[in-house]
Design an enzyme around this catalytic site. Structure first.
Site, short mmCIF file in Angstrom:
data_model
loop_
_atom_site.label_atom_id
_atom_site.label_comp_id
_atom_site.label_asym_id
_atom_site.label_seq_id
_atom_site.Cartn_x
_atom_site.Cartn_y
_atom_site.Cartn_z
NE ARG A 242 -46.32 10.68 -32.68
CZ ARG A 242 -45.13 10.90 -33.25
NH1 ARG A 242 -44.01 10.77 -32.56
NH2 ARG A 242 -45.07 11.29 -34.53
CG HIS B 289 -41.72 14.78 -29.44
ND1 HIS B 289 -43.07 14.55 -29.61
CD2 HIS B 289 -41.11 14.13 -30.48
CE1 HIS B 289 -43.26 13.80 -30.68
NE2 HIS B 289 -42.08 13.54 -31.23
N1 LIG Z 1 -39.80 10.73 -30.34
C1 LIG Z 1 -39.41 11.09 -31.54
O1 LIG Z 1 -38.65 12.05 -31.67
C2 LIG Z 1 -39.85 10.31 -32.72
C3 LIG Z 1 -40.81 9.34 -32.63
N2 LIG Z 1 -41.15 8.59 -33.72
C4 LIG Z 1 -42.17 7.54 -33.58
O2 LIG Z 1 -41.61 6.28 -33.95
C5 LIG Z 1 -42.61 5.55 -34.63
C6 LIG Z 1 -42.00 4.42 -35.42
O3 LIG Z 1 -41.35 4.89 -36.58
P1 LIG Z 1 -40.84 3.90 -37.72
O4 LIG Z 1 -39.95 2.86 -37.15
O5 LIG Z 1 -40.33 4.74 -38.82
O6 LIG Z 1 -42.21 3.19 -38.14
P2 LIG Z 1 -42.42 1.87 -38.99
O7 LIG Z 1 -43.77 1.99 -39.61
O8 LIG Z 1 -41.25 1.61 -39.85
O9 LIG Z 1 -42.44 0.71 -37.88
C7 LIG Z 1 -43.56 0.47 -37.08
C8 LIG Z 1 -43.40 -0.90 -36.42
O10 LIG Z 1 -44.50 -1.09 -35.52
C9 LIG Z 1 -45.11 -2.34 -35.79
N3 LIG Z 1 -46.55 -2.28 -35.50
C10 LIG Z 1 -47.46 -1.40 -35.95
N4 LIG Z 1 -48.69 -1.69 -35.47
C11 LIG Z 1 -48.54 -2.80 -34.72
C12 LIG Z 1 -49.44 -3.59 -33.99
N5 LIG Z 1 -50.75 -3.31 -33.91
N6 LIG Z 1 -48.95 -4.67 -33.33
C13 LIG Z 1 -47.63 -4.99 -33.40
N7 LIG Z 1 -46.72 -4.25 -34.09
C14 LIG Z 1 -47.18 -3.18 -34.74
C15 LIG Z 1 -44.88 -2.59 -37.26
O11 LIG Z 1 -45.02 -3.98 -37.53
P3 LIG Z 1 -44.79 -4.56 -39.03
O12 LIG Z 1 -43.33 -4.31 -39.34
O13 LIG Z 1 -45.07 -6.00 -38.90
O14 LIG Z 1 -45.71 -3.80 -39.91
C16 LIG Z 1 -43.46 -2.05 -37.43
O15 LIG Z 1 -42.53 -3.04 -37.07
C17 LIG Z 1 -43.34 6.63 -35.44
O16 LIG Z 1 -44.62 6.20 -35.82
C18 LIG Z 1 -43.36 7.79 -34.49
O17 LIG Z 1 -44.54 7.77 -33.71
C19 LIG Z 1 -40.54 8.76 -34.93
C20 LIG Z 1 -39.58 9.72 -35.08
C21 LIG Z 1 -39.17 10.59 -34.00
O1 LIG Z 2 -41.99 12.52 -33.72
C1 LIG Z 2 -41.53 12.80 -34.77
C2 LIG Z 2 -41.80 12.13 -36.00
O2 LIG Z 2 -41.09 12.37 -36.99
O3 LIG Z 2 -42.76 11.33 -36.03
#
Ligand SMILES: NC(=O)C1=CN([C@@H]2O[C@H](COP(=O)(O)OP(=O)(O)OC[C@H]3O[C@@H](n4cnc5c(N)ncnc54)[C@H](OP(=O)(O)O)[C@@H]3O)[C@@H](O)[C@H]2O)C=CC1
Ligand SMILES: O=CC(=O)O
Length: 313
Positions: free
Chosen positions: A228, A276
């Site tokens: 993001r 995006h």
């Molecule tokens: N650009 C694009 O086209 C897209 C962007 N995205 C973005 O990718 C992001 C990630 O997706 P996804 O992998 O499915 O999400 P997940 O919820 O599976 O993974 C999030 C990760 O971030 C870690 N995390 C969250 N908060 C913290 C913190 N405060 N400190 C340290 N680590 C933290 C979590 O830790 P833990 O495992 O320990 O909980 C986890 O490992 C989405 O939220 C979205 O914003 C997604 C799809 C498309």
């Molecule tokens: O940014 C896209 C999403 O699926 O989150």
């Protein structure tokens, strides 16, 4: 079972026909303003408050994306956006991990093979073979090691790079060094050459890619923001690029989207931009995931993908 669907831009008929194939017994309709009819499940993206207000009988709401920050930020302003007590699910992978892997691997290899330098030389009509980079000097650090970050880590390990990840809790991914919590963020950043962001947008992660973090990276580092725009302090990025601390950045997401024409990011020679599109929602795979989750919920099981509203992801 009644299912309502709302997305401001997706083709509702296509989604409904895919859903109907997976859930032949269900009555599925596109939600339109004024529809207060029965619903057991709702599939939404940027839903109007009117759609879900008071629907406490819903068994679940599904966000049609991986990140739920836009829904949760609206919910803060208007608690009627989601009925209290109804679980919110998000898409887990559903084809997005493969897209993120393609994006991250291709860009890391682009920098590793110095195609950015060769492009700059080409613009000067200069034929100049450059020294190779060594993999051991190209540590990849992934912020966020969840569904998408974990898969990206796995694919970069496959290319032989030293890979580390940072998350809230420690991970055990093969070949990946795991760091967790604020207390280990500096150790994670130290010596990281390519910083890839796959964190969710929460109050704890906003602005995390700032001068303080960037200054702890290896010299001539690169930033790849796939999560993001609000994670990155854009002025700090430009300062680090101009000082030479950072060699390049590739950005898919921005604090304002579409990125305004006057943004200096558009014109910076060492910043690459995509609009995006790093990983888009794939209808067939999303519908498979949602249908299977609905079937599990109907059987009283506890499927994965539920958002923790307090944690914000
Ligand atoms: N650009 C694009 O086209 C897209 C962007 N995205 C973005 O990718 C992001 C990630 O997706 P996804 O992998 O499915 O999400 P997940 O919820 O599976 O993974 C999030 C990760 O971030 C870690 N995390 C969250 N908060 C913290 C913190 N405060 N400190 C340290 N680590 C933290 C979590 O830790 P833990 O495992 O320990 O909980 C986890 O490992 C989405 O939220 C979205 O914003 C997604 C799809 C498309
Ligand atoms: O940014 C896209 C999403 O699926 O989150």
């Amino acid at each position: 079972m009644d299912i309502i669907f709302y997305h401001p831009t997706f083709d509702a008929n296509h989604w409904i026909s895919l859903l109907q194939r997976q859930l032949p017994q269900a009555r599925i309709r596109e939600w339109r303003s004024g529809d207060n009819g029965p619903a057991d499940y709702a599939l939404v993206w940027h839903p109007p408050v009117e759609m879900l207000r008071g629907r406490t009988g819903l068994k679940a709401v599904f966000a049609l994306g991986a990140g739920v920050d836009s829904i949760l930020s609206k919910l803060k302003k208007d608690p009627d956006l989601l009925p209290a007590g109804v679980p919110l699910f998000r898409l887990e992978d559903t084809g997005m991990a493969e897209q993120m892997q393609e994006y991250a691997v291709s860009q890391v290899l682009h920098w590793f093979r110095r195609f950015d330098d060769y492009q700059a030389l080409k613009l000067q009509a200069k034929w100049e073979p450059l020294a190779d980079y060594e993999r051991e000097d190209f540590t990849i650090g992934i912020l966020g090691a969840g569904v998408l970050g974990g898969k990206v880590a796995e694919s970069l390990v496959g290319w032989g790079f030293p890979v580390r990840c940072w998350s809230r809790s420690h991970k055990n991914y093969s070949g990946v060094k795991s760091f967790a919590g604020r207390e280990e963020l500096s150790a994670f950043a130290n010596n990281t050459r390519v910083l890839i962001n796959l964190l969710p947008n929460t109050p704890e992660t906003v602005g995390i890619i700032n001068s303080e973090l960037v200054n702890q990276l290896a010299d001539n580092a690169y930033v790849l923001n796939l999560a993001r725009g609000v994670h990155l302090v854009e002025d700090d990025l430009l300062t680090a690029l101009d000082s030479g601390k950072l060699k390049g950045a590739m950005l898919d997401v921005f604090s304002r989207e579409p990125l305004p024409a006057e943004s200096p990011l558009w014109r910076h020679p060492r910043v690459a931009i995509t609009p995006h599109v790093a990983a888009v929602t794939r209808p067939a795979q999303a519908v498979e995931f949602i249908s299977s989750t609905i079937i599990q919920l109907d059987k009283g099981q506890h499927p994965t993908g539920q958002v923790d509203l307090q944690r914000g992801y």
